[in-house]
Design an enzyme around this catalytic site. Structure first.
Site, mmCIF file in Angstrom:
data_model
loop_
_atom_site.group_PDB
_atom_site.id
_atom_site.type_symbol
_atom_site.label_atom_id
_atom_site.label_comp_id
_atom_site.label_asym_id
_atom_site.label_seq_id
_atom_site.Cartn_x
_atom_site.Cartn_y
_atom_site.Cartn_z
ATOM 1 N N ILE A 22 0.808 -1.220 0.000
ATOM 2 C CA ILE A 22 0.000 0.000 0.000
ATOM 3 C C ILE A 22 0.841 1.270 0.000
ATOM 4 O O ILE A 22 0.318 2.375 -0.129
ATOM 5 C CB ILE A 22 -0.970 0.039 1.202
ATOM 6 C CG1 ILE A 22 -0.212 -0.127 2.529
ATOM 7 C CG2 ILE A 22 -2.055 -1.003 1.058
ATOM 8 C CD1 ILE A 22 -1.086 0.047 3.751
ATOM 9 N N GLY A 23 2.156 1.131 0.144
ATOM 10 C CA GLY A 23 2.981 2.330 0.137
ATOM 11 C C GLY A 23 4.462 2.025 0.142
ATOM 12 O O GLY A 23 4.894 0.951 0.575
ATOM 13 N N LYS A 24 5.246 2.989 -0.370
ATOM 14 C CA LYS A 24 6.697 2.894 -0.363
ATOM 15 C C LYS A 24 7.267 4.159 0.258
ATOM 16 O O LYS A 24 6.860 5.272 -0.099
ATOM 17 C CB LYS A 24 7.243 2.729 -1.783
ATOM 18 C CG LYS A 24 6.805 1.452 -2.483
ATOM 19 C CD LYS A 24 7.387 1.385 -3.889
ATOM 20 C CE LYS A 24 6.927 0.126 -4.615
ATOM 21 N NZ LYS A 24 7.494 0.040 -5.997
ATOM 22 N N GLY A 25 8.196 3.975 1.180
ATOM 23 C CA GLY A 25 8.830 5.113 1.827
ATOM 24 C C GLY A 25 10.308 5.158 1.516
ATOM 25 O O GLY A 25 10.821 4.375 0.719
ATOM 26 N N SER A 26 11.006 6.099 2.154
ATOM 27 C CA SER A 26 12.432 6.269 1.909
ATOM 28 C C SER A 26 13.245 5.093 2.426
ATOM 29 O O SER A 26 14.355 4.844 1.971
ATOM 30 C CB SER A 26 12.915 7.556 2.585
ATOM 31 O OG SER A 26 12.679 7.489 3.986
ATOM 32 N N HIS A 27 12.694 4.371 3.402
ATOM 33 C CA HIS A 27 13.471 3.268 3.979
ATOM 34 C C HIS A 27 12.664 1.988 4.151
ATOM 35 O O HIS A 27 13.036 1.118 4.919
ATOM 36 C CB HIS A 27 14.053 3.688 5.334
ATOM 37 C CG HIS A 27 13.010 4.053 6.352
ATOM 38 N ND1 HIS A 27 12.379 5.280 6.366
ATOM 39 C CD2 HIS A 27 12.479 3.353 7.386
ATOM 40 C CE1 HIS A 27 11.523 5.322 7.368
ATOM 41 N NE2 HIS A 27 11.551 4.179 7.989
ATOM 42 N N GLY A 28 11.550 1.876 3.418
ATOM 43 C CA GLY A 28 10.791 0.642 3.568
ATOM 44 C C GLY A 28 9.517 0.611 2.758
ATOM 45 O O GLY A 28 9.105 1.607 2.168
ATOM 46 N N ASP A 157 11.091 15.184 8.623
ATOM 47 C CA ASP A 157 10.597 14.791 7.288
ATOM 48 C C ASP A 157 9.108 15.071 7.154
ATOM 49 O O ASP A 157 8.340 14.236 6.662
ATOM 50 C CB ASP A 157 10.890 13.313 7.033
ATOM 51 C CG ASP A 157 10.908 12.979 5.535
ATOM 52 O OD1 ASP A 157 11.034 13.913 4.722
ATOM 53 O OD2 ASP A 157 10.804 11.790 5.189
#
Length: 344
Positions: A22-28, A157
Site C-alpha cells: 500500500i505504500g513505499k517510503g524512503s526506507h521501507g 521529514d
C-alpha cells in the site's frame, strides 16, 4: 511495546505479496495485513476478531530486493530508529498509532485507509473536501508537531506524503525514520530530509532545531492552500516557496489560493493571515519563524476569521433562528395544576 511473531507477520502480508503493498517510503515498504486481535484480559471479547493493520519492512528484507549492503544497513537503521522513537511516545490523536514490532525488523502501525495528503492534493480527481476542512488538516498536523516538540522530538521529514487519513478523514503524522529525540541523542545526525521540504538553513548537524520542522510545515501549508506541489519542474519557479512568498508579500492572495472556494471574499481575511504565517515559517531568518504553539493558536484564530466578514443579513438571520428556538422551548413548557413542568 508489543512484540509480534515475525513469521506470523510475514504470513499476514501473504509473504510480502505485491497485492498487499500500500505504500513505499524512503526506507521501507508498507503492507496491508489482517491480524488476530487477542484481548485475553477481556473474557467477553471475541478471540477470533481480526483487525486491519499496516506492516512496514525495510525493502532490504524482501526476497527480490536489489539493494546494496550499505543501503540495506541504512534502511534497517532507519526502521529501528522509527520503532525506538514511536514506542517512546504516548498516544496522540494526531500521530500515527504504533502497535508493536517483530525483532525490530517489521513495524506494526494502525491502518489509514484514505491515503495521504499528497494523493488527495495532487493525484485524486476529487478536491479535498471544503476549504475549512483543508485548513483543519493543517491545524491537526500543527498540533501533531507541537506534541512532538514538547517531548523533545524533531520529525525532520514533514511533507504531504507523510500525512495520512483515517477512516473518518482524521489527519495523522507518520514516518518517523528520520526523527531525532534531542534528549536521547548523544550526537546530532547529519542533515537529512526531502528536497522541497528541507530547510535550506539546515546545512550542518548543529543547525538542527525545532525551526527545521517549522520550515517543512510551512511548505506543507503552502501546498494545502495552493494545491501546488512542493517542487514542480513543469512550472517556473519550480519551488512552491519561491513562487508563493513574493505573491504573499505583494498581497496577491487570490493567486495563491487554489480550489475548494478558498479564493472567495468570505475567506480573504483568513487566507491573508494564514499565508503571512506560512511565509514566516519558510523565512530564511530562522529566529523569526514561529513556534508551533503560536502556529496552532494562529490557525484557530484564522478559522474564526470568516465569521467576522459575514454580511449583516446573515447575522440577522442567525438572530431570528435563535428567537424561534427560544419560542419553541417556551411552547414546550406545560402548566399543570399547582406546578410548572418543562419538557426538554
Amino acid at each position: 511495546m508489543k512484540e509480534f511473531d515475525y513469521k506470523k507477520l510475514v504470513i499476514a502480508t501473504d509473504q510480502f505479496s505485491p497485492s498487499q503493498l500500500i505504500g513505499k517510503g524512503s526506507h521501507g515498504y508498507v503492507y496491508k495485513a489482517l491480524l488476530l486481535d487477542h484481548h485475553q484480559e477481556d473474557k467477553d471479547y471475541d478471540k477470533h476478531h481480526k483487525v486491519v493493520v499496516a506492516i512496514k519492512t525495510p525493502s532490504s528484507l524482501l526476497p527480490s530486493s536489489p539493494s546494496s549492503s550499505s543501503s540495506k544497513s541504512e534502511q534497517t537503521k532507519k526502521l529501528e530508529n522509527e520503532i525506538n522513537v514511536m514506542s517512546s511516545l504516548p498516544c496522540n490523536q494526531h500521530v500515527l498509532r504504533f502497535l508493536g514490532h517483530a525483532d525490530k525488523k517489521l513495524m506494526v502501525v494502525e491502518y489509514m485507509p484514505n491515503g495521504s495528503l499528497h494523493q488527495l492534493l495532487h493525484v485524486s480527481a476529487a478536491p479535498i473536501h471544503t476549504w475549512l476542512k483543508r485548513i483543519d488538516v493543517a491545524l491537526q498536523i500543527a498540533r501533531a508537531v507541537h506534541f512532538l516538540h514538547e517531548r523533545g522530538v524533531i520529525h525532520r521529514d514533514i511533507k504531504s506524503e507523510n500525512i495520512l487519513f483515517g477512516s473518518n478523514w482524521e489527519a495523522k503524522l507518520a514516518d518517523f525514520g528520520l526523527a531525532v529525540d534531542m534528549a536521547g541523542e548523544k550526537a546530532r545526525p547529519a542533515p537529512a530530509g526531502t528536497i522541497g521540504y528541507l530547510d535550506p538553513c539546515y546545512t550542518s548537524p548543529e543547525n538542527l532545531s525545532t525551526k527545521t520542522d517549522v520550515y517543512s510545515y510551512g511548505v506543507v501549508l503552502l501546498e494545502i492552500v495552493s494545491c501546488r506541489k512542493a517542487i514542480d519542474v513543469s512550472r517556473s519557479p519550480s519551488s512552491v516557496v519561491d513562487w508563493a512568498v513574493p505573491l504573499i508579500k505583494e498581497g496577491r492572495i487570490g493567486e495563491v489560493c487554489g480550489g475548494g472556494g478558498g479564493g472567495s471574499d468570505v475567506f480573504r481575511g483568513m487566507n491573508l493571515r494564514l499565508l503571512r504565517m506560512a511565509a514566516r515559517c519558510v523565512s530564511s531568518d530562522v529566529e523569526s519563524r514561529p513556534c508551533f504553539r503560536e502556529i496552532t493558536a494562529e490557525i484557530v484564530a484564522c478559522m474564526a476569521e470568516p465569521l467576522k466578514s459575514l454580511p449583516l443579513w446573515v447575522s440577522v438571520l442567525r438572530r431570528v433562528v435563535q428567537l424561534k428556538r427560544r419560542k419553541k422551548r417556551l411552547r414546550e413548557t406545560m402548566t399543570w395544576p399547582g406546578q410548572t413542568c418543562r419538557v426538554w
